[in-house]
Design an enzyme around this catalytic site. Structure first.
Site, PDB file in Angstrom:
ATOM      1  N   LYS A 145     -55.228  23.578   8.601  1.00 40.18           N
ATOM      2  CA  LYS A 145     -54.679  24.617   9.466  1.00 40.18           C
ATOM      3  C   LYS A 145     -54.392  24.125  10.874  1.00 40.18           C
ATOM      4  O   LYS A 145     -53.385  24.473  11.456  1.00 40.18           O
ATOM      5  CB  LYS A 145     -55.663  25.789   9.545  1.00 40.18           C
ATOM      6  CG  LYS A 145     -55.199  26.932  10.446  1.00 40.18           C
ATOM      7  CD  LYS A 145     -53.880  27.507   9.980  1.00 40.18           C
ATOM      8  CE  LYS A 145     -53.341  28.573  10.908  1.00 40.18           C
ATOM      9  NZ  LYS A 145     -51.988  29.008  10.519  1.00 40.18           N
ATOM     10  N   ARG A 203     -59.627  24.698   7.366  1.00 43.21           N
ATOM     11  CA  ARG A 203     -59.490  23.544   8.271  1.00 43.21           C
ATOM     12  C   ARG A 203     -59.477  22.227   7.507  1.00 43.21           C
ATOM     13  O   ARG A 203     -59.175  21.177   8.067  1.00 43.21           O
ATOM     14  CB  ARG A 203     -60.633  23.533   9.286  1.00 43.21           C
ATOM     15  CG  ARG A 203     -60.747  24.777  10.153  1.00 43.21           C
ATOM     16  CD  ARG A 203     -62.017  24.772  10.967  1.00 43.21           C
ATOM     17  NE  ARG A 203     -62.052  23.636  11.866  1.00 43.21           N
ATOM     18  CZ  ARG A 203     -61.507  23.652  13.091  1.00 43.21           C
ATOM     19  NH1 ARG A 203     -60.902  24.739  13.518  1.00 43.21           N
ATOM     20  NH2 ARG A 203     -61.533  22.599  13.861  1.00 43.21           N
ATOM     21  N   LYS A 256     -41.697  26.551   6.175  1.00 40.61           N
ATOM     22  CA  LYS A 256     -42.523  27.454   5.366  1.00 40.61           C
ATOM     23  C   LYS A 256     -42.408  27.089   3.895  1.00 40.61           C
ATOM     24  O   LYS A 256     -43.380  26.980   3.166  1.00 40.61           O
ATOM     25  CB  LYS A 256     -42.056  28.910   5.553  1.00 40.61           C
ATOM     26  CG  LYS A 256     -42.452  29.553   6.851  1.00 40.61           C
ATOM     27  CD  LYS A 256     -43.900  29.900   6.991  1.00 40.61           C
ATOM     28  CE  LYS A 256     -44.788  28.905   7.640  1.00 40.61           C
ATOM     29  NZ  LYS A 256     -44.510  28.317   8.910  1.00 40.61           N
ATOM     30  N   HIS A 291     -20.729  17.600   8.884  1.00 42.79           N
ATOM     31  CA  HIS A 291     -20.846  16.225   9.415  1.00 42.79           C
ATOM     32  C   HIS A 291     -21.742  15.369   8.535  1.00 42.79           C
ATOM     33  O   HIS A 291     -22.432  14.465   9.020  1.00 42.79           O
ATOM     34  CB  HIS A 291     -21.368  16.277  10.857  1.00 42.79           C
ATOM     35  CG  HIS A 291     -20.455  17.017  11.788  1.00 42.79           C
ATOM     36  ND1 HIS A 291     -19.235  16.520  12.192  1.00 42.79           N
ATOM     37  CD2 HIS A 291     -20.559  18.255  12.325  1.00 42.79           C
ATOM     38  CE1 HIS A 291     -18.641  17.401  12.976  1.00 42.79           C
ATOM     39  NE2 HIS A 291     -19.423  18.471  13.074  1.00 42.79           N
ATOM     40  N   CYS A 296     -61.420  18.977  10.340  1.00 39.05           N
ATOM     41  CA  CYS A 296     -62.494  19.419   9.439  1.00 39.05           C
ATOM     42  C   CYS A 296     -63.182  20.627  10.073  1.00 39.05           C
ATOM     43  O   CYS A 296     -62.863  21.023  11.184  1.00 39.05           O
ATOM     44  CB  CYS A 296     -63.517  18.307   9.265  1.00 39.05           C
ATOM     45  SG  CYS A 296     -62.796  16.737   8.787  1.00 39.05           S
ATOM     46  N   TRP A 315     -61.211  17.391   5.820  1.00 41.70           N
ATOM     47  CA  TRP A 315     -59.812  16.984   5.628  1.00 41.70           C
ATOM     48  C   TRP A 315     -59.798  15.487   5.825  1.00 41.70           C
ATOM     49  O   TRP A 315     -60.057  14.989   6.928  1.00 41.70           O
ATOM     50  CB  TRP A 315     -58.906  17.677   6.647  1.00 41.70           C
ATOM     51  CG  TRP A 315     -57.444  17.376   6.471  1.00 41.70           C
ATOM     52  CD1 TRP A 315     -56.677  17.602   5.357  1.00 41.70           C
ATOM     53  CD2 TRP A 315     -56.575  16.782   7.427  1.00 41.70           C
ATOM     54  NE1 TRP A 315     -55.380  17.196   5.577  1.00 41.70           N
ATOM     55  CE2 TRP A 315     -55.283  16.688   6.830  1.00 41.70           C
ATOM     56  CE3 TRP A 315     -56.731  16.326   8.737  1.00 41.70           C
ATOM     57  CZ2 TRP A 315     -54.186  16.161   7.492  1.00 41.70           C
ATOM     58  CZ3 TRP A 315     -55.638  15.807   9.401  1.00 41.70           C
ATOM     59  CH2 TRP A 315     -54.380  15.716   8.782  1.00 41.70           C
ATOM     60  N   GLU A 354     -37.655  26.896  10.798  1.00 49.98           N
ATOM     61  CA  GLU A 354     -38.959  27.483  10.455  1.00 49.98           C
ATOM     62  C   GLU A 354     -38.996  27.901   8.995  1.00 49.98           C
ATOM     63  O   GLU A 354     -39.974  27.675   8.287  1.00 49.98           O
ATOM     64  CB  GLU A 354     -39.244  28.663  11.381  1.00 49.98           C
ATOM     65  CG  GLU A 354     -40.467  29.479  11.046  1.00 49.98           C
ATOM     66  CD  GLU A 354     -41.767  28.682  11.018  1.00 49.98           C
ATOM     67  OE1 GLU A 354     -41.779  27.524  11.476  1.00 49.98           O
ATOM     68  OE2 GLU A 354     -42.764  29.215  10.502  1.00 49.98           O
ATOM     69  N   ASN A 408     -66.438  16.133  13.070  1.00 48.87           N
ATOM     70  CA  ASN A 408     -65.030  16.503  13.018  1.00 48.87           C
ATOM     71  C   ASN A 408     -64.327  15.726  14.121  1.00 48.87           C
ATOM     72  O   ASN A 408     -64.644  15.884  15.296  1.00 48.87           O
ATOM     73  CB  ASN A 408     -64.872  18.012  13.240  1.00 48.87           C
ATOM     74  CG  ASN A 408     -63.392  18.413  13.429  1.00 48.87           C
ATOM     75  OD1 ASN A 408     -62.508  17.740  12.908  1.00 48.87           O
ATOM     76  ND2 ASN A 408     -63.158  19.463  14.192  1.00 48.87           N
ATOM     77  N   GLY A 409     -63.394  14.866  13.755  1.00 46.86           N
ATOM     78  CA  GLY A 409     -62.676  14.080  14.766  1.00 46.86           C
ATOM     79  C   GLY A 409     -62.378  12.690  14.217  1.00 46.86           C
ATOM     80  O   GLY A 409     -62.475  12.443  13.022  1.00 46.86           O
ATOM     81  N   GLU A 466     -43.999  23.508   3.041  1.00 51.94           N
ATOM     82  CA  GLU A 466     -45.455  23.277   3.156  1.00 51.94           C
ATOM     83  C   GLU A 466     -46.265  24.060   2.141  1.00 51.94           C
ATOM     84  O   GLU A 466     -47.399  23.701   1.864  1.00 51.94           O
ATOM     85  CB  GLU A 466     -45.943  23.553   4.568  1.00 51.94           C
ATOM     86  CG  GLU A 466     -45.841  24.981   5.028  1.00 51.94           C
ATOM     87  CD  GLU A 466     -46.414  25.148   6.434  1.00 51.94           C
ATOM     88  OE1 GLU A 466     -47.357  24.442   6.806  1.00 51.94           O
ATOM     89  OE2 GLU A 466     -45.908  26.014   7.158  1.00 51.94           O
TER      90      GLU A 466
HETATM   91  C1  AGP Z   1     -47.118  25.774  10.414  1.00 55.31           C
HETATM   92  O1  AGP Z   1     -46.922  26.579   9.265  1.00 55.31           O
HETATM   93  C2  AGP Z   1     -48.011  24.606  10.157  1.00 55.31           C
HETATM   94  N1  AGP Z   1     -49.243  24.996   9.625  1.00 55.31           N
HETATM   95  C3  AGP Z   1     -48.096  23.655  11.324  1.00 55.31           C
HETATM   96  O2  AGP Z   1     -46.795  23.147  11.515  1.00 55.31           O
HETATM   97  C4  AGP Z   1     -48.587  24.234  12.668  1.00 55.31           C
HETATM   98  O3  AGP Z   1     -47.630  25.116  13.195  1.00 55.31           O
HETATM   99  C5  AGP Z   1     -48.750  23.063  13.652  1.00 55.31           C
HETATM  100  O4  AGP Z   1     -49.735  22.197  13.147  1.00 55.31           O
HETATM  101  C6  AGP Z   1     -49.121  23.504  15.071  1.00 55.31           C
HETATM  102  O5  AGP Z   1     -50.347  24.158  15.040  1.00 55.31           O
HETATM  103  P1  AGP Z   1     -50.808  24.974  16.364  1.00 55.31           P
HETATM  104  O6  AGP Z   1     -49.807  26.075  16.564  1.00 55.31           O
HETATM  105  O7  AGP Z   1     -52.184  25.489  16.046  1.00 55.31           O
HETATM  106  O8  AGP Z   1     -50.797  24.014  17.524  1.00 55.31           O
END
Ligand code: AGP
Length: 619
Positions: free
Chosen positions: A614, A27, A496, A515, A2, A75, A492, A101-102, A499
């Site tokens: 994020k 966040r 992308k 396989h 958050c 969040w 990767e 936050n936590g 998500e």
């Molecule tokens: C990547 O597009 C995602 N948002 C997520 O996988 C991110 O890379 C992951 O949470 C790690 O975050 P960080 O690099 O801030 O540790």
């Protein structure tokens, strides 16, 4: 995770806090709320949903006036997104408001004890339990008496000592209209130092419009913040030294500018952010790299005989690219571990093992925990990180900053290419200590220095990629296939797409398709094949033909000038020719754009995808 915010000063707190929360909305965006002290009481305004459609409209209808306040953008962890589960939360008396936050891991037991004492709760959250716990330790001043803020601070500290878990917390109280109290353990909390005003925030980018002077609080720090002064104490030692740092980026770095989304802006920033990652770190004379913050002597560097890279998500993919780079250039064995797994494994670690934590935010809970576990076992730990002053950056023994500027889009893009750039430099550096010749080093440097302009060239192909995206945006499954150093890029690219467009996608080593996964290929399942030139080119083409023989559409990422592939793939996106080990920096760009345009075509919220945040500061 958050975002929390606090303001105390001479201006309208509601407006400043709401704008600060907008900067923190990446966040978490399930709900938002504020608590403002109007001089007599605390007014709470909170609403489920995004700030613009929820909290902001509520404040238009029912303003909250005051110069002291706290805010939160959520969040959801405990309790679904709803008005009642939104922060701030009040204690039983209604005198104390808290944003948190936590995660409070022992909130069930604490809640049970409080309920047995007669407390009633309005929400299903762990954070409301913290508000009641603080209230249960707080004795308000006698009627008409001035309260001593120490009583409030002690109540907060006593409550936090009972908490197991993580917190970044801000508190306001009706009896103390001129103070905000904040504390942190495991979640970031930063003081913005203004002139006659002070701020509390989860991320420096939410205060940079007001001040570039910040204090990064440490775990167990408690701040008592007035408009004209603040004190920091530490729950462990009682005193706390702090230093005022200067934010290195400007306010517009945290704005979208002329782009429709932060993600697109950040994709287009990559020529500059790769330049930033390279700046001052290339020694052409010695054909090697230079780092100022490794904090390791040459003999310590020479004694490293194994490297463990730990990270999550996109950063983990960057780590996998790093594995190929470091092993190829320095012959040091590398293993790449998901941080969430590594922290619980009993991995053999000996004195020659170097741990490298890769993280954009520097706050990812699993990566922070993995770093702490490695350090607890006496291992040297470096951090590749983008956020100055973040928890992981400060707890590592040394590290390398990405200098990519704030990355606001939830889908990481520029951080990935900056991480790979830094890992290439690190592999070059370690290689030139060991086995890499000056000539080989020069070839890597030459290829790296051409990358920013090559990305600039690549970004001009965005219209072609947008057309391809439109053509395939209805597909419900994708494969991303690559070999060798392009295999992590395939992973990767799949992440992308997943998500931000919510389409199922899998990255796979291309040769693995036979396989099992090839059974999934049909005319409705496109495959993106990373077919840039190199030693395995013929093999990747064979893998591609196996897919096509099953009527699977193929979108190939190929090296400019490769006309063979044009007759083989349904679509071809060219990238400039480069050193085989440098292709990840180029082949990842079209995959970012493809995911972006497919998500836009599908009407998805690109910068704030559903269910995501994020930086994941919870386990
Ligand atoms: C990547 O597009 C995602 N948002 C997520 O996988 C991110 O890379 C992951 O949470 C790690 O975050 P960080 O690099 O801030 O540790």
């Amino acid at each position: 995770m958050c975002g929390i915010y606090g303001y105390i000063g001479q201006e309208d707190a509601s407006g400043i806090i709401t704008e600060g929360l907008r900067r923190l909305e990446y966040r978490g965006y399930d709900s938002a709320g504020i608590a403002v002290h109007n001089g007599k009481t605390i007014e709470i305004r909170k609403r489920q949903g995004r700030i613009d459609s929820g909290l902001s409209k509520l404040l238009d209808q029912s303003p909250a006036n005051g110069k002291v306040g706290i805010g939160h953008t959520r969040w959801a962890t405990h309790g679904d997104p709803s008005d009642d589960n939104s922060h701030p939360h009040l204690d039983a008396s209604g005198r104390i408001a808290v944003v948190h936050n936590g995660i409070i891991e022992n909130f069930d037991r604490l809640k049970k004890t409080l309920m047995e004492a007669g407390h009633e709760f309005q929400s299903a959250t762990d954070s409301e339990v913290l508000a009641h716990l603080i209230g249960s330790h707080y004795t308000p001043p006698a009627e008409g008496q001035e309260g001593d803020v120490v009583d409030l601070k002690n109540a907060i500290v006593t409550a936090l000592r009972e908490v197991i878990g993580t917190y970044g917390v801000s508190v306001v109280c009706t009896d103390h209209p001129d103070v905000i109290i904040g504390a942190r353990r495991g979640s970031p909390l930063i003081i913005g130092v203004g002139d006659g005003e002070h701020f509390l925030t989860s991320d420096a980018n939410a205060v940079v419009a007001h001040t570039k002077q910040v204090v990064f609080l440490n775990d167990y720090d408690v701040v008592t913040m007035h408009s004209d002064r603040f004190t920091v104490s530490n729950m462990g030692t009682g005193t706390a030294s702090f230093q005022i740092s200067q934010i290195e980026f400007d306010d517009e770095a945290a704005e979208k500018g002329e782009f429709n989304h932060f993600m697109l802006k950040e994709i287009f920033e990559q020529p500059q952010t790769v330049r930033n990652a390279l700046r001052g770190r290339v020694d052409s004379e010695a054909s090697t790299a230079i780092f100022g913050g490794l904090n390791l002597t040459p003999s310590e560097l020479r004694s490293i005989d194994r490297i463990v890279i730990t990270a999550c998500g996109t950063s983990w993919h960057a780590g996998l690219v790093g594995e190929y780079l470091i092993e190829e250039l320095s012959h040091i064995p590398v293993e790449v571990e998901y941080a969430s797994e590594f922290r619980y494994r009993n991995a053999p670690i000996d004195k020659g093992t170097l741990l490298i934590a890769i993280t954009q935010s520097g706050e990812t809970a699993d990566t922070l925990a993995a770093l702490r576990e490695a350090k607890r076992r006496g291992q040297t730990a470096l951090a590749l990180c983008n956020v100055v002053g973040s928890s992981i950056a400060r707890e590592a023994d040394g590290g390398i900053y990405l200098h990519a500027g704030p990355e606001i889009g939830v889908a990481s893009t520029k951080a990935f290419t900056s991480q790979v750039t830094v890992l290439t430099l690190f592999a070059l550096f370690m290689g030139r200590i060991r086995v890499l010749s000056a000539q080989q080093g020069s070839e890597i440097i030459k290829a790296l220095e051409a990358v920013p302009d090559q990305i600039e060239w690549l970004l001009q192909t965005h219209k072609q990629i947008r057309e391809i995206a439109k053509k395939y945006s209805e597909a419900t499954n994708f494969f991303f296939l690559g070999r060798h150093i392009n295999f992590p890029v395939a992973l990767e690219g799949a992440l992308k797409l997943k998500e931000i467009s919510y389409i199922h996608a899998e990255g796979y080593p291309a040769a693995e398709m036979k396989h099992g996964p090839i059974a999934l290929i049909d005319s409705s399942t496109p495959s993106i094949v990373l077919a840039t030139d190199g030693a395995l080119y013929d093999k990747i083409i064979s893998n591609q033909e196996v897919v096509q023989a099953r009527k699977g559409p193929v979108i190939a990422i190929a090296t400019e000038g490769d006309h063979t592939i044009e007759g083989k793939a349904d679509e071809v996106i060219f990238v400039p020719k480069t050193h085989e080990l440098i292709y990840p920096l180029l082949s990842s760009i079209p995959l970012q754009l493809l995911a972006y345009y497919i998500a836009v075509e599908r009407g998805c919220d690109v910068d704030k995808p559903r269910n995501l945040a994020k930086s994941v500061t919870v386990e």
